[in-house]
Design a protein around this motif. Structure first.
Motif, mmCIF file in Angstrom:
data_model
loop_
_atom_site.group_PDB
_atom_site.id
_atom_site.type_symbol
_atom_site.label_atom_id
_atom_site.label_comp_id
_atom_site.label_asym_id
_atom_site.label_seq_id
_atom_site.Cartn_x
_atom_site.Cartn_y
_atom_site.Cartn_z
ATOM 1 N N GLN A 294 -1.170 7.321 1.305
ATOM 2 C CA GLN A 294 -1.667 5.994 1.671
ATOM 3 C C GLN A 294 -3.182 5.985 1.789
ATOM 4 O O GLN A 294 -3.850 5.052 1.329
ATOM 5 C CB GLN A 294 -1.035 5.534 2.988
ATOM 6 C CG GLN A 294 -1.427 4.112 3.386
ATOM 7 C CD GLN A 294 -0.968 3.737 4.786
ATOM 8 O OE1 GLN A 294 -1.176 4.504 5.731
ATOM 9 N NE2 GLN A 294 -0.328 2.586 4.925
ATOM 10 N N LYS B 77 1.324 9.583 4.606
ATOM 11 C CA LYS B 77 0.081 9.036 5.128
ATOM 12 C C LYS B 77 -1.112 9.493 4.296
ATOM 13 O O LYS B 77 -2.079 8.745 4.119
ATOM 14 C CB LYS B 77 -0.094 9.463 6.589
ATOM 15 C CG LYS B 77 0.910 8.807 7.536
ATOM 16 C CD LYS B 77 0.644 9.202 8.978
ATOM 17 C CE LYS B 77 1.634 8.503 9.915
ATOM 18 N NZ LYS B 77 1.412 8.874 11.326
ATOM 19 N N ASP C 76 -2.064 -5.046 3.913
ATOM 20 C CA ASP C 76 -1.223 -5.785 4.870
ATOM 21 C C ASP C 76 -1.059 -5.012 6.174
ATOM 22 O O ASP C 76 -1.070 -5.597 7.263
ATOM 23 C CB ASP C 76 0.150 -6.066 4.247
ATOM 24 C CG ASP C 76 0.073 -7.114 3.141
ATOM 25 O OD1 ASP C 76 -0.954 -7.812 3.071
ATOM 26 O OD2 ASP C 76 1.039 -7.218 2.364
ATOM 27 N N ASP C 77 -0.907 -3.688 6.063
ATOM 28 C CA ASP C 77 -0.786 -2.862 7.268
ATOM 29 C C ASP C 77 -2.086 -2.899 8.073
ATOM 30 O O ASP C 77 -2.067 -2.972 9.309
ATOM 31 C CB ASP C 77 -0.438 -1.426 6.872
ATOM 32 C CG ASP C 77 -0.318 -0.521 8.086
ATOM 33 O OD1 ASP C 77 0.569 -0.776 8.929
ATOM 34 O OD2 ASP C 77 -1.115 0.431 8.204
ATOM 35 N N ARG D 146 -2.323 -6.184 9.925
ATOM 36 C CA ARG D 146 -1.441 -6.222 11.102
ATOM 37 C C ARG D 146 -2.088 -5.527 12.284
ATOM 38 O O ARG D 146 -1.967 -5.972 13.429
ATOM 39 C CB ARG D 146 -0.091 -5.578 10.775
ATOM 40 C CG ARG D 146 0.884 -6.499 10.044
ATOM 41 C CD ARG D 146 2.268 -5.894 10.010
ATOM 42 N NE ARG D 146 2.316 -4.702 9.178
ATOM 43 C CZ ARG D 146 2.539 -4.714 7.863
ATOM 44 N NH1 ARG D 146 2.746 -5.867 7.245
ATOM 45 N NH2 ARG D 146 2.565 -3.592 7.171
ATOM 46 N N ARG D 147 -2.802 -4.449 12.029
ATOM 47 C CA ARG D 147 -3.454 -3.712 13.109
ATOM 48 C C ARG D 147 -4.702 -4.426 13.625
ATOM 49 O O ARG D 147 -5.251 -4.045 14.657
ATOM 50 C CB ARG D 147 -3.816 -2.306 12.638
ATOM 51 C CG ARG D 147 -2.617 -1.376 12.549
ATOM 52 C CD ARG D 147 -3.019 0.026 12.164
ATOM 53 N NE ARG D 147 -3.314 0.150 10.746
ATOM 54 C CZ ARG D 147 -4.234 0.964 10.233
ATOM 55 N NH1 ARG D 147 -4.978 1.695 11.028
ATOM 56 N NH2 ARG D 147 -4.421 1.030 8.932
ATOM 57 N N ALA E 278 0.221 -3.114 0.184
ATOM 58 C CA ALA E 278 0.890 -2.688 1.415
ATOM 59 C C ALA E 278 -0.115 -2.118 2.409
ATOM 60 O O ALA E 278 -0.015 -2.359 3.622
ATOM 61 C CB ALA E 278 1.964 -1.657 1.097
ATOM 62 N N TYR E 279 -1.104 -1.368 1.881
ATOM 63 C CA TYR E 279 -2.135 -0.808 2.760
ATOM 64 C C TYR E 279 -2.952 -1.928 3.410
ATOM 65 O O TYR E 279 -3.212 -1.904 4.618
ATOM 66 C CB TYR E 279 -3.056 0.125 1.982
ATOM 67 C CG TYR E 279 -4.280 0.521 2.766
ATOM 68 C CD1 TYR E 279 -4.212 1.485 3.769
ATOM 69 C CD2 TYR E 279 -5.511 -0.112 2.549
ATOM 70 C CE1 TYR E 279 -5.327 1.825 4.521
ATOM 71 C CE2 TYR E 279 -6.626 0.220 3.292
ATOM 72 C CZ TYR E 279 -6.522 1.186 4.274
ATOM 73 O OH TYR E 279 -7.622 1.504 5.025
ATOM 74 N N LYS F 264 6.587 -2.026 -0.855
ATOM 75 C CA LYS F 264 5.483 -1.093 -0.598
ATOM 76 C C LYS F 264 5.346 -0.059 -1.709
ATOM 77 O O LYS F 264 4.242 0.366 -2.036
ATOM 78 C CB LYS F 264 5.710 -0.380 0.739
ATOM 79 C CG LYS F 264 5.533 -1.281 1.945
ATOM 80 C CD LYS F 264 5.648 -0.479 3.230
ATOM 81 C CE LYS F 264 5.424 -1.367 4.458
ATOM 82 N NZ LYS F 264 5.514 -0.608 5.714
#
Length: 340
Positions: free
Chosen positions: A65, A62, A171-172, A175-176, A168-169, A161
């Protein structure tokens, strides 16, 4: 404490709390690591930065990230997109306070206006993240050498990722943000609430024309009510020419009434009767120099029109209450989106 991650500066008079009966309990953030790092654009952002600094990450993945995200947002090629995001973040306030008032049935009209601005900001930010910023992230990941197996990574929607950490960050993050939910809620609120007029009136939420047919008809009738009452009064006066003058008025909880001036008509004060008024006039009450009566025409108005003002307010309140329920149904998605 030694690192001065946080520091509090008290009011100069905090040591003397009883100066002339006044209390000085105000304080502000002093010079600290927190103030040096704080470049946030909203209260929610400041609270999130403070949370990050009081509860630092311990998971290496994390942490990496977050570093990837920081590198992405600080990259010169991303500055235009990031500037758009920062500009819209200034419209984001505390979602908790709005949701709490809705749960307590104490929502203010401005809460809906603020929430619409927040959803507008979320829509713009998501558009920037999924568009320009994601495209830049994809290009930067390729240039950074994360694409050693890029040809085998598949389409951009299926990026690995490890090969594309910046993408990837993003896209994450998307999603949130629960894009479908916030988009639908934004469209619903814009369809229901007349933002411009609600901003002007400030005391209650105005429903958009065209959203509720019966409400529209009631408002249309209410807007021409003075003309309608004048016409009915003219017809009653023409029917009862023995009357000198009269007015048709509406009183809440009582309905439509004929009002005549006691001084212009015979009035037996002993019995509180009016011998000169028509037999079908039913006395209701007197106030100052006016006497009020019901008649067949007034009963017809009560039946056909009724208490329009109360109906309009009750219907608008019902629409707003239903909207509040829809908002609370997606409470978790809203909290996730505005804490992403």
């Amino acid at each position: 404490r030694t690192l001065r991650i946080f520091a509090t500066d008290h009011h100069p008079l905090v040591a003397n709390n009883n100066v002339k009966g006044r209390s000085y309990n105000q304080s502000k953030e002093g010079f600290s690591l927190y103030t040096l790092l704080d470049r946030t654009k909203s209260k929610a952002g400041r609270e999130r930065l403070r949370q990050w600094m009081t509860q630092p990450l311990r998971d290496a993945a994390k942490i990496r990230q977050r570093h990837t995200a920081i590198d992405l947002f600080l990259h010169p090629e991303c500055h235009p997109a990031v500037s758009l995001v920062l500009e819209r973040l200034s419209d984001v306030v505390s979602m908790d306070a709005i949701l709490m008032r809705m749960q307590r049935c104490s929502t203010q009209p401005n809460d809906f206006l603020v929430l619409i601005r927040m959803l507008d900001a979320a829509y713009a930010i998501v558009s920037t993240l999924s568009g320009d910023l994601r495209e830049k992230a994809y290009m930067l990941d390729r240039e950074a050498g994360f694409n050693g197996m890029a040809d085998d990574a598949g389409g951009e929607g299926e990026l690995n990722k490890e090969l594309y950490p910046s993408v990837a960050y993003i896209d994450d993050l998307l999603r949130r943000c629960h894009v479908p939910v916030t988009r639908d809620l934004r469209e619903k609120m814009i369809a229901v609430i007349d933002v411009e007029i609600t901003s002007e009136t400030k005391d209650h939420v105005i429903i958009n024309w065209g959203y509720h047919d019966e409400l529209d008809r009631a408002k249309e009738t209410f807007e021409t009510l003075d003309e309608t009452l004048s016409e009915v009064g003219r017809q009653v006066l023409q029917k009862h020419q023995e009357l000198i003058s009269l007015k048709v008025v509406f009183l809440p909880q009582v309905g439509f009434l004929i009002s005549i001036d006691k001084r212009q008509h015979n009035h037996d004060e002993a019995t509180n009767t009016f011998p000169s008024v028509p037999d079908d006039f039913e006395f209701v009450f007197t106030q100052d120099n006016d006497a009020f009566f019901k008649s067949d025409e007034m009963n017809q108005l009560d039946e056909e029109i009724g208490d329009l003002d109360a109906y309009i307010k009750d219907t608008e309140a019902m629409v707003v209450s239903n909207l509040e329920e829809e908002i609370l149904e997606v409470e978790s998605e809203l909290r996730s989106t505005f804490s992403a």
